[in-house]
Scaffold this motif. Structure first.
Motif, PDB file in Angstrom:
ATOM      1  N   ALA A   3     -12.068  -7.627  24.873  1.00 29.35           N
ATOM      2  CA  ALA A   3     -11.165  -6.589  24.376  1.00 29.35           C
ATOM      3  C   ALA A   3      -9.707  -7.008  24.518  1.00 29.35           C
ATOM      4  CB  ALA A   3     -11.418  -5.284  25.122  1.00 29.35           C
ATOM      5  N   GLY A   4      -9.347  -7.605  25.620  1.00 28.56           N
ATOM      6  CA  GLY A   4      -7.959  -7.998  25.863  1.00 28.56           C
ATOM      7  C   GLY A   4      -7.447  -9.059  24.918  1.00 28.56           C
ATOM      8  N   LEU A   9     -12.576  -9.405  16.888  1.00 31.01           N
ATOM      9  CA  LEU A   9     -12.098  -9.363  15.511  1.00 31.01           C
ATOM     10  C   LEU A   9     -12.349 -10.670  14.763  1.00 31.01           C
ATOM     11  CD1 LEU A   9      -8.742  -7.453  16.129  1.00 31.01           C
ATOM     12  CD2 LEU A   9     -10.914  -6.536  15.270  1.00 31.01           C
ATOM     13  N   ILE A  10     -12.913 -11.648  15.433  1.00 33.17           N
ATOM     14  CA  ILE A  10     -13.259 -12.907  14.759  1.00 33.17           C
ATOM     15  C   ILE A  10     -14.773 -13.081  14.830  1.00 33.17           C
ATOM     16  CG2 ILE A  10     -11.038 -14.034  15.180  1.00 33.17           C
ATOM     17  CD1 ILE A  10     -12.299 -15.438  17.577  1.00 33.17           C
ATOM     18  N   TYR A  11     -15.305 -13.825  13.893  1.00 30.31           N
ATOM     19  CA  TYR A  11     -16.757 -14.072  13.827  1.00 30.31           C
ATOM     20  C   TYR A  11     -17.534 -12.759  13.903  1.00 30.31           C
ATOM     21  CZ  TYR A  11     -15.736 -19.007  14.277  1.00 30.31           C
ATOM     22  OH  TYR A  11     -15.272 -20.269  14.052  1.00 30.31           O
ATOM     23  N   ASN A  48      -8.947 -18.541  25.044  1.00 26.76           N
ATOM     24  CA  ASN A  48      -9.313 -18.816  23.659  1.00 26.76           C
ATOM     25  C   ASN A  48     -10.284 -17.732  23.184  1.00 26.76           C
ATOM     26  OD1 ASN A  48     -10.431 -19.781  21.270  1.00 26.76           O
ATOM     27  ND2 ASN A  48     -10.506 -21.899  21.975  1.00 26.76           N
ATOM     28  N   PRO A  49      -9.904 -16.902  22.213  1.00 33.37           N
ATOM     29  CA  PRO A  49     -10.780 -15.815  21.763  1.00 33.37           C
ATOM     30  C   PRO A  49     -12.146 -16.289  21.269  1.00 33.37           C
ATOM     31  CG  PRO A  49      -8.574 -15.533  20.871  1.00 33.37           C
ATOM     32  CD  PRO A  49      -8.613 -16.873  21.542  1.00 33.37           C
ATOM     33  N   THR A  50     -12.199 -17.431  20.622  1.00 35.03           N
ATOM     34  CA  THR A  50     -13.472 -17.955  20.131  1.00 35.03           C
ATOM     35  C   THR A  50     -14.397 -18.299  21.290  1.00 35.03           C
ATOM     36  OG1 THR A  50     -12.351 -18.859  18.187  1.00 35.03           O
ATOM     37  CG2 THR A  50     -14.529 -19.743  18.712  1.00 35.03           C
ATOM     38  N   VAL A 106     -20.116  -6.237  14.167  1.00 32.09           N
ATOM     39  CA  VAL A 106     -20.274  -6.346  12.708  1.00 32.09           C
ATOM     40  C   VAL A 106     -19.474  -5.298  11.941  1.00 32.09           C
ATOM     41  CG1 VAL A 106     -22.517  -7.474  12.892  1.00 32.09           C
ATOM     42  CG2 VAL A 106     -22.403  -4.992  12.589  1.00 32.09           C
ATOM     43  N   ASN A 107     -19.036  -4.233  12.618  1.00 28.30           N
ATOM     44  CA  ASN A 107     -18.215  -3.205  11.970  1.00 28.30           C
ATOM     45  C   ASN A 107     -16.726  -3.380  12.268  1.00 28.30           C
ATOM     46  OD1 ASN A 107     -20.114  -1.402  10.565  1.00 28.30           O
ATOM     47  ND2 ASN A 107     -21.013  -1.263  12.611  1.00 28.30           N
TER      48      ASN A 107
END
Length: 142
Positions: A3-4, A9-11, A48-50, A106-107
């Motif tokens: 969340a932080g 929001l990716i993948y 790294n968000p990924t 997915v949403n």
């Protein structure tokens, strides 16, 4: 951390992340997050968000399959009624957690889904502790 970092929001697909089960290695271990110091590549694990999203998926699926094995074995045991109720409750919250997590992803992270996913994590933890508590042997009073 998901969340932080807005990592949700990716993948936004499941179970894949782009073209495979994991994103490209260059995205997971990106020199940008080392801030110019090759010895600081470990920062990818937390910044790294990924990478954080992949870690979350691995932890989530490992936890779910572990709890599934616990439920599978525990349902056959002659458990006290309280322990049996907590076992099934915990497993129900585990299923709900997975469903909420995938739905949130997915949403594109609607706040209602994300909040429910985080709130359910507390319920899953509480039910796990409740199961542990019902299985502990009682101390003998002297």
């Amino acid at each position: 951390m998901v969340a932080g970092l807005d990592a949700g929001l990716i993948y936004n697909e499941f179970p894949t992340m782009g073209l495979g089960l994991t994103p490209p290695l260059t995205e997971l271990w990106n020199a940008f997050y080392a801030r110019g110091n090759p010895g600081d590549m470990w920062r990818n694990l937390t910044e790294n968000p990924t990478t954080v999203q992949l870690e979350h998926r691995i932890l989530a699926m490992t936890t779910f399959f572990t709890l599934s094995a616990l439920w599978w074995q525990g349902r056959r045991l002659p458990l006290p009624r309280a322990a049996r109720v907590m076992l099934h409750t915990m497993y129900g919250f585990a299923w709900l957690q997975v469903a909420l997590g995938i739905s949130t992803l997915v949403n594109f992270v609607p706040i209602a889904y994300a909040s429910a996913h985080q709130a359910n994590s507390v319920l899953l933890l509480a039910s796990s502790l409740g199961l542990y508590h019902t299985l502990r042997p009682l101390r003998l009073l002297k």
